[in-house]
Enzyme design. Structure first.
Site: not given
Ligand code: SER
Length: 317
Positions: A8, A146, A11-12, A34, A142, A52
């Site tokens: 990944g 997690k 990503g940010q 990635d 999400y 992947d």
């Molecule tokens: N920054 C994330 C989100 O907003 C939270 O872990 O989904």
């Protein structure tokens, strides 16, 4: 010999983490990976593998090819996007984790970093100074993925002696790479509008306090957690990490100090409900005590750096 793979990497978090790890451990020793086939400029300083993470065989092949010893697994769908694609979010967030944890269980790799989030908490969690151990009833896809992931990390650590380490990241703020699809993204977007001298339309209400952190603090936390002696890591699920807490109104007021004409309007959307279910601030005493965590950035410092750099330096979206 340490050989790291960051999954990944585009990503940010990944973009900055790869750069920081390469500086610390040598460019050849950090493989950026990635699902994307185009390599970002920031990642060109060392090896790259297009993988992947849900393709277990391809993942194993890449890990073997580079004799990887540690994986930082960052590939995931964030809160906003996950609500739009619940099944895919669950699949990506969980299958990727199992594939990597199993590599550690089978002793192919030695160590795993996996990010959790403030999203593991829910509407029944105490909102202020949320403790490490508390009610956790996440109401987003999400958050559910997690929390399940945290439980699996602890299970693999205890049952199979896997060395997996994790942080519950707050909202992360950075200027080198944009976040994608999160609820805390407003605290990044706002700087782009301020810099462009445009009015900002905020998708959360002015009083919505959320825990946030400047990326440099988050990267330092991540690497120090991974480098800490194993016996100091007492929490095998995931560590609370606090950062700074502020509302849209407060960050707006801070930006206005340098940009007096900057305007904002509040147009809350579906993400308001997500934000309302998350803590306002986090107690990270365990991270401080176990591996010496201490953040460096307050709101003033963060705004100054963001305003200086957004759209000027390091933009590599
Ligand atoms: N920054 C994330 C989100 O907003 C939270 O872990 O989904």
């Amino acid at each position: 010999m340490k050989k790291i793979m960051v999954i990944g990497a585009s990503g940010q978090i990944g973009t900055e983490l790869v750069v920081a790890l390469r500086e610390q451990f040598g460019h050849e020793n950090v493989v950026a990976s990635d699902v994307k086939d185009t390599v970002k400029e920031a990642l060109k300083g060392g090896p790259y593998e297009q993988v992947d993470v849900m393709d277990n065989e391809a993942l194993k092949a890449a890990v073997n090819k580079h004799a990887i010893t540690e994986i930082y697994l960052l590939a995931a769908l964030l809160s906003g996007t996950a609500e739009k694609h619940p099944e895919f979010a669950w699949k990506l967030n969980m299958e990727g984790l199992f594939n990597v944890l199993n590599l550690a269980k089978d002793k192919v790799i030695k160590k795993v970093f996996w990010p959790s989030s403030i999203a593991v908490f829910g509407p029944n969690t105490p909102k202020n100074n949320t403790p490490q151990y508390t009610i956790m009833e996440p109401s987003t896809v999400y958050g559910i993925s997690k929390l399940a992931g945290e439980r699996w990390c602890e299970y693999y650590a205890k049952q199979y002696d896997v060395d997996v380490r994790s942080i519950r990241y707050p909202g992360l703020i950075s200027y080198t790479s944009l976040p994608g699809g999160g609820t805390t993204d407003y605290a990044v977007d706002i700087f782009y509008s301020a810099k462009r001298n445009e009015k900002y339309s905020c998708f959360l209400t002015e009083k919505t306090a959320l825990p946030m952190m400047y990326m440099e603090d988050a990267i330092r936390a991540t690497i120090s957690l991974m480098e800490a002696p194993r016996d100091t890591i007492k929490i095998k699920s995931s560590y609370n990490l606090g950062g700074i807490s502020f509302t849209p109104e407060e960050i707006y007021a801070e930006i206005k100090k340098s940009k007096p004409d900057f305007e904002i309007e509040y147009t809350p959307d579906f993400r308001q409900k997500i934000a309302d279910s998350w803590p306002s601030s986090i107690d990270d005493t365990d991270a401080q005590n176990d591996w010496g965590w201490k953040g460096k950035y307050n709101l003033e410092k963060l705004c100054k750096i963001m305003l200086e750099n957004v759209l000027d330096t390091g933009i590599n979206v």
